[in-house]
Design a protein around this motif. Structure first.
Motif, PDB file in Angstrom:
ATOM      1  N   GLY A  54       6.523   6.255   0.855  1.00 10.41           N
ATOM      2  CA  GLY A  54       7.828   6.113   1.474  1.00 10.41           C
ATOM      3  C   GLY A  54       7.826   5.161   2.653  1.00 10.41           C
ATOM      4  N   GLN A  55       8.938   5.095   3.362  1.00 14.16           N
ATOM      5  CA  GLN A  55       9.080   4.269   4.558  1.00 14.16           C
ATOM      6  C   GLN A  55       8.631   5.080   5.772  1.00 14.16           C
ATOM      7  N   LEU A  56       7.668   4.552   6.508  1.00 11.48           N
ATOM      8  CA  LEU A  56       7.105   5.301   7.636  1.00 11.48           C
ATOM      9  C   LEU A  56       7.189   4.486   8.918  1.00 11.48           C
ATOM     10  N   ALA A  89      -0.025   9.530  11.150  1.00  9.89           N
ATOM     11  CA  ALA A  89      -0.188  10.906  10.683  1.00  9.89           C
ATOM     12  C   ALA A  89      -0.754  10.981   9.266  1.00  9.89           C
ATOM     13  N   LEU A  90      -0.912   9.836   8.593  1.00 11.43           N
ATOM     14  CA  LEU A  90      -1.437   9.848   7.226  1.00 11.43           C
ATOM     15  C   LEU A  90      -2.873  10.377   7.220  1.00 11.43           C
ATOM     16  N   PHE A  93       0.834  -1.202   0.000  1.00 15.30           N
ATOM     17  CA  PHE A  93       0.000   0.000   0.000  1.00 15.30           C
ATOM     18  C   PHE A  93       0.867   1.250   0.000  1.00 15.30           C
ATOM     19  N   LEU A  94       1.866   1.310   0.893  1.00  7.97           N
ATOM     20  CA  LEU A  94       2.742   2.482   0.942  1.00  7.97           C
ATOM     21  C   LEU A  94       3.504   2.647  -0.366  1.00  7.97           C
ATOM     22  N   GLU A  95       3.956   1.533  -0.928  1.00 12.51           N
ATOM     23  CA  GLU A  95       4.720   1.605  -2.167  1.00 12.51           C
ATOM     24  C   GLU A  95       3.841   2.059  -3.333  1.00 12.51           C
TER      25      GLU A  95
END
Length: 514
Positions: A256-258, A265-266, A249-251
């Motif tokens: 980025g790497q969270l 915070a998204l 999902f992030l990719e």
């Protein structure tokens, strides 16, 4: 918000007093917090205790459903929000000093949309029959079912991943603690759900944390996907896990790497991205996963092994479930798993059904009928009463337009809420998608609603759906192939005519349950 308005019934809960409203001979309490808002540092954490309040809180409006990208069939009355953990109660007027049976309804929506605050899910018919009807919202989509290595590292000692199921357990615990204040019996609770709501009921049946929180269960159209292998939350060397889908999902959205704080915070809009009804980005959504604490095994294996709460159940499907899912089901993959049964089954369906409906009929029997039968047999092995059904009734106005009863089309009948079904979308009847028009219900439609609702009411009260002059419903735990068929001739117990074909489909499905 707290209020000292001087009208409406007042109930004292463990978090404070609430004031409901009186309507149609019932008393209704809406939008009561059963857990703290899952915001900020509480996003992707187990639900925390509701924040207490002073004075009397007004409970006359539904809380918002969980934040989601679209709600195509049963739009919530009060919108959507990440702050969504609220519960609703309908009770008969003047039931404060009684111990009435309780039905807890878990709404469906594929685990990524839906909510309890819709007209379709109004609990008035059950309250008018002497039952406390309870519904609630739970976290959906990536708010409710999400894993990521950063969250695992930050919270190694608590349940992870299945936050929506954690909410459901919290709601059932709230019922256990508070329902007697409304006049309900915490020792006579039935949980009921349809589609993802029924798979939620299945999760509550197998979750150790839910043991003792209910005494009966109803699973409606639950079994598509229950024979599949859900992803593991995490495991070294396994490619498709809850964590890997969280990373995907992030990719995919280039986030980025969270770390855990960065994930929390998204923006909510980012978290629901790609989770619409037909979005291809749903491949980055894990859904329910085996987390080792709440879901300790797949649904299929848990039922096959008897690792569930042994309670009386009603379980069944509509007769044309797969019609609305044809585009998302791998028909060729299923046919390839049938082995020597492939050709006999194909010939059987060719002789029974015209080509336009053949694939939907085959998939309905393979992915709904047979797994439903497997669930029924698992409970019967533990000597629990099991009442199996098939809903093949079509509203009169649909009979010339659709070959069978579609997924979720039993809901307005089971709830006896034909008059509450939204005129523009027809709620769970899917007619806005298929026909783009509302329905006009007939006396026969209303008669079927009264009958089906009557069986559910009897079961919630006693664990046996029979009574009140209704046709006899023979338990499949006593006659293995017996089903109640709700069809256009009425409610009829019969021997399942698909048994021989289901035996062949069992060959393909069993590998996923053992």
């Amino acid at each position: 918000m707290a209020s000292n308005a001087a009208s409406g019934p007042v109930v004292a809960l463990d978090s404070g007093k609430v004031r409901g409203i009186s309507q149609e001979g019932t008393e209704v309490f809406r939008g009561i917090p059963y857990a703290a808002p899952p915001l900020g540092p509480l996003r992707w954490r187990p639900p925390q205790a509701a924040i207490s309040w002073q004075g009397i809180r007004t409970a006359d409006e539904f809380g918002p459903a969980c934040f989601q990208s679209d709600v195509p069939f049963t739009p919530p009355v009060n919108g959507t929000s990440e702050d969504c953990l609220t519960i609703n109660v309908w009770r008969p007027y003047g039931s404060q000093r009684t111990k009435r049976p309780v039905m807890v309804f878990i709404p469906g929506g594929g685990f990524f949309n839906g909510g309890s605050g819709t007209l379709l899910y109004d609990g008035t018919p059950f309250a008018n029959a002497g039952i406390l009807f309870v519904s609630f919202n739970y976290r959906l989509g990536r708010f409710g079912f999400f894993a990521h290595p950063s969250l695992t590292q930050a919270h190694t000692n608590e349940p992870l991943g299945n936050y929506g199921f954690m909410d459901q357990i919290a709601a059932l615990r709230w019922v256990k603690r508070n329902i007697s204040a409304f006049g309900g019996d915490p020792e006579n609770v039935t949980i009921c759900g349809e589609s993802a709501g029924a798979r939620s009921v299945a999760a509550m049946l197998i979750a150790p944390q839910a043991r003792g929180l209910f005494q009966k269960a109803i699973l409606q159209s639950s079994t598509h996907g229950m024979h599949r292998e859900p992803p593991l939350h995490h495991q070294a060397g396994v490619a498709r896990t809850g964590e890997s889908l969280g990373e995907a999902f992030l990719e995919h959205f280039r986030l980025g790497q969270l770390d855990a704080a960065g994930l929390r915070a998204l923006p909510g809009e980012t978290i629901v991205s790609g989770l619409g009804q037909n979005s291809p980005q749903r491949t980055t959504f894990a859904g329910p996963m085996i987390d080792g604490k709440i879901m300790t095994d797949s649904f299929g294996r848990a039922f096959e092994k008897g690792a569930f709460s042994p309670v009386p159940i009603i379980v069944g499907t509509t007769d044309y479930e797969a019609r609305v899912f044809l585009g998302g089901i791998d028909l060729e993959g299923l046919l390839g798993s049938l082995g020597a049964n492939r050709e006999p089954l194909l010939r059987a369906f060719e002789s029974l059904y015209p080509e336009p409906e053949r694939a939907a009929r085959l998939l309905t029997e393979a992915l709904y009928y047979e797994p439903t039968r497997a669930v029924a047999r698992s409970f019967a092995k533990l000597r629990q009463p099991v009442y199996s059904y098939r809903f093949s009734y079509r509203a009169y106005a649909l009979r010339a337009k659709i070959a069978g009863a579609l997924h979720a089309s039993e809901l307005p009948f089971m709830l006896d809420n034909l008059s509450q079904t939204p005129a523009t979308s027809m709620g769970a009847d899917w007619t806005s998608t298929l026909f783009n028009e509302p329905l006009t219900f007939t006396d026969d439609d209303r008669k079927m609603a009264k009958a089906m609702n009557g069986y559910w009411i009897n079961f919630v009260k006693t664990g046996d759906p029979n009574g009140c002059g209704l046709p006899q419903w023979t338990a499949s735990s006593t006659e293995p192939n017996a089903i109640m068929n709700f069809n256009e001739s009425g409610a009829i117990t019969e021997s399942d005519r698909t048994t021989a074909r289901l035996d062949m489909f069992e060959f393909a499905n069993r590998a996923h349950r053992t």
